[in-house]
Design a protein around this motif. Structure first.
Motif, short mmCIF file in Angstrom:
data_model
loop_
_atom_site.label_atom_id
_atom_site.label_comp_id
_atom_site.label_asym_id
_atom_site.label_seq_id
_atom_site.Cartn_x
_atom_site.Cartn_y
_atom_site.Cartn_z
N GLU A 1 0.72 -1.43 0.34
CA GLU A 1 0.12 0.32 0.05
C GLU A 1 0.96 1.82 0.28
N ILE A 2 2.34 1.06 0.40
CA ILE A 2 2.86 1.94 0.91
C ILE A 2 3.31 2.50 -0.35
N GLU A 3 3.58 1.62 -1.05
CA GLU A 3 4.13 1.41 -2.40
C GLU A 3 3.54 2.98 -3.50
N VAL A 4 2.06 2.53 -3.29
CA VAL A 4 0.67 3.17 -4.13
C VAL A 4 0.89 4.81 -3.74
N ALA A 5 1.35 5.18 -2.75
CA ALA A 5 0.61 6.63 -1.66
C ALA A 5 0.76 7.50 -2.98
N ASP A 6 1.48 8.06 -3.26
CA ASP A 6 2.22 8.92 -4.37
C ASP A 6 1.48 9.28 -5.42
N GLN A 7 0.30 7.73 -5.38
CA GLN A 7 -0.85 8.58 -6.46
C GLN A 7 -2.02 9.52 -5.66
N PHE A 8 -1.63 9.40 -4.36
CA PHE A 8 -3.24 9.79 -3.78
C PHE A 8 -2.38 11.48 -3.96
N ASP A 9 -3.49 12.35 -3.35
CA ASP A 9 -3.51 13.71 -3.83
C ASP A 9 -2.34 14.65 -3.02
N LYS A 10 -2.04 14.07 -1.73
CA LYS A 10 -1.17 14.38 -0.02
C LYS A 10 -1.32 12.81 0.97
N ILE A 11 -0.01 13.05 1.35
CA ILE A 11 0.78 12.54 2.07
C ILE A 11 0.55 12.87 3.40
N LEU A 12 -0.27 12.44 4.32
CA LEU A 12 -0.11 13.12 5.86
C LEU A 12 0.47 12.31 5.98
N VAL A 13 1.60 12.13 6.47
CA VAL A 13 2.56 11.28 7.56
C VAL A 13 1.97 11.29 9.43
N ASN A 14 2.01 10.38 9.98
CA ASN A 14 0.84 10.22 11.29
C ASN A 14 2.15 10.08 12.08
N GLU A 15 2.93 10.55 12.41
CA GLU A 15 4.69 10.26 13.78
C GLU A 15 4.01 11.00 14.84
N ASN A 16 2.72 11.95 15.09
CA ASN A 16 2.07 12.40 16.45
C ASN A 16 0.99 12.70 15.92
N LEU A 17 0.10 12.10 16.64
CA LEU A 17 -1.42 12.12 15.92
C LEU A 17 -2.27 13.14 16.71
N ASP A 18 -1.76 14.02 17.34
CA ASP A 18 -2.24 15.57 17.37
C ASP A 18 -1.82 16.51 16.35
N LYS A 19 -0.52 16.64 16.33
CA LYS A 19 -0.28 16.98 15.18
C LYS A 19 -1.30 15.82 13.78
N ALA A 20 -1.01 15.27 13.04
CA ALA A 20 -1.32 14.71 12.06
C ALA A 20 -2.95 15.35 12.68
N CYS A 21 -3.74 15.12 13.22
CA CYS A 21 -4.86 15.71 13.67
C CYS A 21 -5.04 17.05 12.86
N SER A 22 -4.25 17.89 13.35
CA SER A 22 -4.12 19.44 12.74
C SER A 22 -3.77 20.05 11.62
N ASP A 23 -3.41 19.04 11.24
CA ASP A 23 -2.55 19.02 9.72
C ASP A 23 -3.74 18.78 9.04
N ALA A 24 -4.43 17.74 9.15
CA ALA A 24 -5.68 17.08 8.16
C ALA A 24 -6.31 18.18 8.69
#
Ligand code: 5GP
Length: 189
Positions: A156-179
């Motif tokens: 699945e990670i191999e096709v990630a670049d076909q998405f409009d945006k990749i959101l890295v979830n290193e820290n859940l709070d930051k990922a939520c606010s980025d989203a």
């Protein structure tokens, strides 16, 4: 009206469901969750028509034949999941945009179907090792199903670049606010 579509896809254990719940809370007046159809059995805490539209494989296949799905996938062997066109229309008719929690292939298929009307985000775990660790901590997997999910995640990670945006979830709070920021920008466009 025809609204917009916001698609979240990720390997199992990447944190997608938490991020989608947070978006729904923040944008409750503008966005509604698309309830998928599926053929797996209902879990004790689930309600038909709220978590999923549960149906038999025969009913599901009938709907495939009648072209009622915008996308569908056999996510696990013998278990079908799909987005009904009528579900999207139901939400648009209520004046809201639609948010989806889909597997990776389903996310790409839906994006292809709707083009620029849809915004497809891939939630990326910081690494496969961390993904495996998170899945272990969740304690929902047997050693076999854990290995299967990690192997699937690699593809699945191999096709990630076909998405409009990749959101890295290193820290859940930051990922939520980025989203939140990304979704709000997309809705303003
Ligand atoms: P679960 O059985 O744990 O609720 O969901 C299993 C997987 O199916 C998750 O990755 C979820 O995102 C995905 N899924 C749920 N609904 C749909 C759908 O309508 N289409 C596709 N392609 N995947 C779905």
């Amino acid at each position: 009206m025809n609204g917009k579509l916001i698609i979240f896809s990720a390997p199992s254990g990447a944190g997608k469901t938490t991020i989608v719940h947070n978006i729904l809370k923040r944008f409750s007046d503008q966005i509604e969750f698309s309830i998928s159809a599926c053929t797996r059995s209902m879990r004790p805490n689930e309600t038909n028509g709220k978590d999923y539209y549960f149906m038999t494989t025969e009913e599901f296949k009938n709907k495939i034949k009648k072209n009622e799905f915008a996308e569908w996938e056999e996510v696990y062997t013998g278990q079908f999941y799909g987005t009904l066109k009528s579900e999207i229309q139901r939400i648009w008719n209520s004046g809201k945009h639609v948010i989806f929690d889909l597997d990776v292939q389903g996310g790409l298929n839906l994006k292809r179907y709707f083009g620029r009307q849809a915004y497809a985000l891939f939630v990326m775990p910081p690494s496969l090792e961390i993904l495996e660790l998170r899945l272990k901590q969740r304690q929902t997997e047997t050693p076999e199903s854990l290995a299967r999910r990690v192997a699937k995640a690699k593809h699945e990670i191999e096709v990630a670049d076909q998405f409009d945006k990749i959101l890295v979830n290193e820290n859940l709070d930051k990922a939520c606010s980025d989203a939140e920021k990304l979704v709000s920008e997309f809705l303003r466009k």
